[in-house]
Design an enzyme around this catalytic site. Structure first.
Site, PDB file in Angstrom:
ATOM      1  N   GLU A 186       0.824  -1.217   0.000  1.00  8.90           N
ATOM      2  CA  GLU A 186       0.000   0.000   0.000  1.00  8.90           C
ATOM      3  C   GLU A 186       0.857   1.265   0.000  1.00  8.90           C
ATOM      4  O   GLU A 186       0.812   2.074   0.927  1.00  8.90           O
ATOM      5  CB  GLU A 186      -0.936   0.016   1.208  1.00  8.90           C
ATOM      6  CG  GLU A 186      -1.928  -1.125   1.195  1.00  8.90           C
ATOM      7  CD  GLU A 186      -3.039  -1.005   2.233  1.00  8.90           C
ATOM      8  OE1 GLU A 186      -4.107  -1.571   2.017  1.00  8.90           O
ATOM      9  OE2 GLU A 186      -2.826  -0.365   3.275  1.00  8.90           O
ATOM     10  N   GLU A 378      -5.656  -8.207  -0.943  1.00 10.29           N
ATOM     11  CA  GLU A 378      -6.312  -8.014   0.352  1.00 10.29           C
ATOM     12  C   GLU A 378      -7.764  -7.678   0.114  1.00 10.29           C
ATOM     13  O   GLU A 378      -8.076  -6.809  -0.705  1.00 10.29           O
ATOM     14  CB  GLU A 378      -5.702  -6.843   1.141  1.00 10.29           C
ATOM     15  CG  GLU A 378      -4.388  -7.138   1.799  1.00 10.29           C
ATOM     16  CD  GLU A 378      -3.890  -5.973   2.656  1.00 10.29           C
ATOM     17  OE1 GLU A 378      -4.705  -5.283   3.285  1.00 10.29           O
ATOM     18  OE2 GLU A 378      -2.667  -5.763   2.665  1.00 10.29           O
TER      19      GLU A 378
HETATM   20  C1  BGP Z   1      -4.458  -2.779   5.025  1.00 12.05           C
HETATM   21  C2  BGP Z   1      -3.112  -3.271   5.458  1.00 12.05           C
HETATM   22  C3  BGP Z   1      -3.115  -4.494   6.295  1.00 12.05           C
HETATM   23  C4  BGP Z   1      -4.358  -4.731   7.099  1.00 12.05           C
HETATM   24  C5  BGP Z   1      -5.635  -4.273   6.476  1.00 12.05           C
HETATM   25  C6  BGP Z   1      -6.838  -4.232   7.399  1.00 12.05           C
HETATM   26  O1  BGP Z   1      -4.398  -1.399   4.962  1.00 12.05           O
HETATM   27  O2  BGP Z   1      -2.283  -3.537   4.347  1.00 12.05           O
HETATM   28  O3  BGP Z   1      -1.916  -4.541   7.006  1.00 12.05           O
HETATM   29  O4  BGP Z   1      -4.218  -4.637   8.430  1.00 12.05           O
HETATM   30  O5  BGP Z   1      -5.522  -3.013   5.875  1.00 12.05           O
HETATM   31  O6  BGP Z   1      -6.785  -3.098   8.212  1.00 12.05           O
HETATM   32  P1  BGP Z   1      -6.975  -3.150   9.759  1.00 12.05           P
HETATM   33  O7  BGP Z   1      -6.010  -4.153  10.261  1.00 12.05           O
HETATM   34  O8  BGP Z   1      -6.688  -1.797  10.244  1.00 12.05           O
HETATM   35  O9  BGP Z   1      -8.385  -3.565   9.975  1.00 12.05           O
END
Ligand code: BGP
Length: 481
Positions: A186, A378
């Site tokens: 990201e 993701e």
């Molecule tokens: C993305 C990241 C991840 C992950 C995901 C979910 O931005 O790449 O590392 O954690 O989001 O977000 P969160 O964990 O804040 O719910």
């Protein structure tokens, strides 16, 4: 060349799996020579957000806080058991990230830490044995603290040399074991969470925008360099960029709102434009010029960017976003990005807007724009699970979320002709949340017995979604019931 398709319309070699990040699952923060990383210092609680977004500087542990990443779900010691569960679900890929400080504890050593290299080598060998293709993020919000204290993080050009050292070691050591690489998780998040995304802290009077775009330029150059080296070391290597995606929709058809959504989208596509087209886009250069920001471009940088573009485009997708020229409506939360609340969408328990069709839209925009294969790395629902005494969770809400997204993903391929390499859900096993540090924001098919304060046995157990995802994979997306 014609790609073989199966009943669902997906490629026959479509990669299915899940994605994790070292700092959110490994733990073992001080074991076998590992050095301290920025993400270790992100505590649970309300200061976390201020720290990861560089509103507050925090470079040493304090007794005041609990640090969930120190132990996380202790995958450092449970990885074999976890991989076996992934294999049982039928994963053909597993996205994971390298803890930079396992390999170079301080970041600027000339020799790597053998124990760290060994750890990932054994893990990759086990993946191979299980028929799981690793998809490796070189840095996922992960940066040596020593490089922050001594060099100021990615705002300093010198970091490119240390990153180059890291990638050379990785590509050489894991040649034949790893083929798919992502250079920065990201990358656009560095604008919103500079400490987490680029190891940047600010001082009084800093020109923040200037620093952020200098860091961005350095990461983009480092990424192109990594792509070059990956191809030189093994022509089989495929390198992708990684974007926190999700289209901005205009709040209304008022031209001002439409223009604003175009501008908001460009802030993100700026990064992929450079990664994929190899040039800084005209709109981006103009916008920076108007704001008095100069990119620290050195001799040879532009040629490097042009010559070593990515092989594929990967992205995370959780939600779409909404733009409004003059913000009059309520705001929504969601993956670090500002958005106006979309009145047509429901939200998760954490206020992230749920928009399955937005995935199809985002895929189409990305494919139209770049015409390179896409990889969804993701997607998932962070939710509060109710676990029974056997460790079972009836997580129909998670199945519903994923089913709806996979459906529109397949439509983008089968109806619209998007070329998609694979799909990995976020957090196939419960892990620490990046934004909040909570364990209770769960994404997994596998439940982990651990709470927000670090209590629990760390025992793993299967949720209802485990069997569902297994069926989805087995049928290559044809059976989503
Ligand atoms: C993305 C990241 C991840 C992950 C995901 C979910 O931005 O790449 O590392 O954690 O989001 O977000 P969160 O964990 O804040 O719910």
């Amino acid at each position: 060349m014609k790609t073989n398709r199966t009943k669902s319309g997906l490629r026959s070699d479509f990669l299915w799996g899940g994605a994790t990040a070292a700092n959110q699952c490994e733990g073992g923060f001080d074991q076998d020579g590992r050095g301290l990383a920025n993400v270790d210092l992100a505590p649970w609680g309300e200061d976390r957000y201020k720290i990861i977004t560089s509103q507050m500087t925090h470079l040493d542990f304090s007794d005041k806080y609990f640090y969930p990443g120190k132990e996380a779900i202790d995958m450092y010691h449970h990885w074999k058991e976890d991989l076996a569960l992934f294999a049982e679900m039928g994963f053909t890929t597993y996205r994971l990230s390298i803890g930079w400080t396992r390999i170079f504890p301080n970041g600027d050593e000339s020799k790597p830490n053998e124990a760290g290299l060994q750890f990932y080598e054994e893990l990759f060998q086990e993946c191979k044995r299980l028929g799981i293709e690793p998809l490796v993020t070189i840095t996922h919000f992960d940066f040596p603290v020593h490089l922050i204290k001594e060099y100021g993080g990615w705002k300093n050009r010198k970091i490119i040399d240390f990153y180059e050292r890291l990638v050379r070691v990785l590509f050489t050591r894991y040649k034949g074991l790893v083929k798919y690489w992502l250079t920065f998780n990201e990358i656009n998040v560095l604008l919103h969470a500079p400490f987490m995304g680029a190891g940047v802290v600010f001082e009084e009077g800093d020109n923040k925008e200037q620093i952020l775009y200098a860091a961005a330029h350095h990461e983009l150059v480092a990424s192109a360099l990594a792509t070059k080296i990956a191809h030189e070391i093994d022509p089989e290597n495929k390198v992708g960029c990684m974007l926190a995606a999700g289209e901005y929709y205009p709040m209304t058809c008022k031209p001002e709102d439409v223009l604003k959504s175009l501008e908001d989208n460009r802030v993100n596509y700026f990064f992929v434009d450079v990664h994929s087209r190899g040039v800084y886009p005209a709109y981006g250069l103009k916008a920076l010029e108007k704001r008095g920001v100069t990119l620290p471009i050195m001799d040879g940088d532009l040629e490097l960017l042009k010559a070593h573009t990515v092989d594929f485009i990967s992205f995370s997708y959780y939600a779409s976003r909404v733009s409004q020229a003059v913000v009059e409506d309520e705001k929504a939360t969601g993956n670090m990005f500002d958005s106006v609340k979309n009145p047509y969408l429901k939200q998760s328990e954490w206020g992230w807007q749920i928009d399955p069709l937005g995935l199809r839209i985002t895929m189409n925009v990305l494919y139209d724009r770049y015409q390179k294969p896409l990889f969804i790395v993701e997607n998932g629902l962070g939710a509060m699970d109710q676990v029974d005494e056997n460790g079972y969770v009836e997580d129909d809400y998670r199945i519903d979320y994923l089913r709806a997204h996979i459906k529109t993903m397949i439509d983008a391929v089968a109806e619209d002709g998007v070329d998609l390499m694979g799909y990995t859900t976020w957090g196939p096993i419960d892990l620490v949340s990046a934004s909040t540090g909570e364990m209770s924001k769960r994404y997994g098919f596998i439940y982990v017995d651990r709470d927000d304060q670090g209590n629990g046995t760390l025992k793993r157990s299967k949720k209802k979604s485990f069997g569902w995802y297994k069926k989805v994979i087995q049928s290559n997306g044809a059976d989503l019931d």
